[in-house]
Structure formats: C-alpha cells, structure tokens
Design a protein around this motif. Sequence first.
Motif, PDB file in Angstrom:
ATOM      1  N   GLU A 126      42.477  14.460  48.882  1.00  0.00           N
ATOM      2  CA  GLU A 126      42.720  15.676  49.670  1.00  0.00           C
ATOM      3  C   GLU A 126      41.965  16.872  49.112  1.00  0.00           C
ATOM      4  O   GLU A 126      41.502  17.737  49.859  1.00  0.00           O
ATOM      5  CB  GLU A 126      44.225  15.983  49.731  1.00  0.00           C
ATOM      6  N   ILE A 173      41.860  16.965  60.040  1.00  0.00           N
ATOM      7  CA  ILE A 173      43.175  17.326  59.507  1.00  0.00           C
ATOM      8  C   ILE A 173      44.282  16.787  60.391  1.00  0.00           C
ATOM      9  O   ILE A 173      45.273  16.216  59.908  1.00  0.00           O
ATOM     10  CB  ILE A 173      43.297  18.855  59.364  1.00  0.00           C
ATOM     11  N   GLU A 174      44.129  16.940  61.694  1.00  0.00           N
ATOM     12  CA  GLU A 174      45.153  16.472  62.628  1.00  0.00           C
ATOM     13  C   GLU A 174      45.341  14.959  62.561  1.00  0.00           C
ATOM     14  O   GLU A 174      46.428  14.452  62.849  1.00  0.00           O
ATOM     15  CB  GLU A 174      44.790  16.876  64.052  1.00  0.00           C
ATOM     16  N   ASP A 200      47.908  12.515  57.872  1.00  0.00           N
ATOM     17  CA  ASP A 200      49.175  13.093  57.415  1.00  0.00           C
ATOM     18  C   ASP A 200      49.058  13.674  56.013  1.00  0.00           C
ATOM     19  O   ASP A 200      49.684  14.691  55.696  1.00  0.00           O
ATOM     20  CB  ASP A 200      50.277  12.028  57.444  1.00  0.00           C
ATOM     21  N   LYS A 257      47.558  17.115  56.253  1.00  0.00           N
ATOM     22  CA  LYS A 257      48.510  18.071  56.821  1.00  0.00           C
ATOM     23  C   LYS A 257      49.561  18.464  55.794  1.00  0.00           C
ATOM     24  O   LYS A 257      49.935  19.644  55.694  1.00  0.00           O
ATOM     25  CB  LYS A 257      49.162  17.478  58.077  1.00  0.00           C
ATOM     26  N   TRP A 277      50.024  22.228  54.167  1.00  0.00           N
ATOM     27  CA  TRP A 277      51.324  22.911  54.178  1.00  0.00           C
ATOM     28  C   TRP A 277      51.652  23.440  52.781  1.00  0.00           C
ATOM     29  O   TRP A 277      52.109  24.579  52.644  1.00  0.00           O
ATOM     30  CB  TRP A 277      52.412  21.947  54.642  1.00  0.00           C
TER      31      TRP A 277
END
Length: 213
Positions: A57, A116-117, A120, A123, A127
């Motif tokens: 990530e 990104i969408e 998971d 995302k 966050w």
Amino acid sequence: MAEGLRERKKRQTRQHLSDVATGLFLERGFDAVTIAEIARAADVSVNTVYNYFPTKEDLFLDRGRSIVDRLSRYVRGRDRGESAADAVLRELRIQVEGVSPTVGLMEGYERFVRVIEGADGLKARLWHVQQEAVQHLEATLQEECGTEPGDPAPVLVAGQLAWVHSTLMAYIGREMVAGRKAGEVSRDALVLLDDIEDLLGEKVLNYARRAAE
C-alpha cells in the motif's frame, strides 16, 4: 558531499520503485500485482523494495505524509486576520481554480481512483491516512490556540475542516471518473466550495483567527 550523493541516490531509487509499481497497478489492478513482480520490473531485490516501502500500500500511497500534513500546513500558514477555516478554504480554492493535480484535477486521475476503489487494502489504508490527518490537525489547532487538554473545540473544528477537504476530493474523484474534463470539474468544484462554506457555522468559520496586527 558523499552523504548528499547517497541521499540523492536513495530518493531516486524510491521514486523509481514508486513509478514502476504505480505503472503496474494502473495496468493490472492493485491486488493482481505482487512485490516480487515489482522488484523484477524495477531490477532490484524484493528486500530492496521492502527497505523503502514496508507494505505494498505504501508503494501506491507514497505521498501519504503530505496528505497528513496538508490541512495543518494551511492552518499554520494562515494570514493575519484569517481563521483556520479561511485559510483552508482559500488554499483549496487556489488549487481548484489553478486546476492543480494536488486535488486530482489532472488527466489520468480517474485511473488512480479506480485502482483505489478496486482494492480493499488501499481503501483501508487511505482511511487511516485521513484519520491521521484529522488527529494531526487537532494537535495543530490545540497548539495554535493554546487550548487546554480536553477542550472539545479543536476536535470539532478539525472534524469540520477535514469534512471540507474530503467532500471536495470525493466530488472531484467522482466527476473525473465520470469522464469530465479537469477544467469543467474545476469550475463546478469552486461552486461546491462556496456551498460548503455556507454550511459551516460561525464558530467554525471564526475559530483560530489570527490577529490582524
């Protein structure tokens, strides 16, 4: 001189790894790409990748630190007579009006959003970055206003200013994914910022106002 050259080489290697990984993610999707594949494409070892980026990530969200500090930086740099909200709104309007990549107004941004969408893990990481940004802003407001521990005002105002930023970014992301041109989205995003400002209460709009003199 030698130390400076080493640091430069490290920055270049980090950027190279990020660029290679991002290209693979955009082409195939985040979850479909492994660290081993990134290492092969970048012509480095897997350990080298992990030395620069502890997680996959991190390779995609490699500018997370600038996101964490963004709103705090705007608040700390507010002009005389400006409140925290004034500074945030002013800076965001400058970037939107200037069709800046900083707020996603650039060709190809929709591809980043789709990556990104579709993941998971990304995302969830995004966050956490957003939550860290809110906490950082809370601490900045506490410091700037000299509030006592437990004072709810910095927490509440930080939440409102983070909402301003996240609402703007979500709108830009949706519109760019819908296939609109950055210039068109920019014009409508300026209107959105006006609407957002109208929804903010006076206490938020006036909080942490810097003395005029």
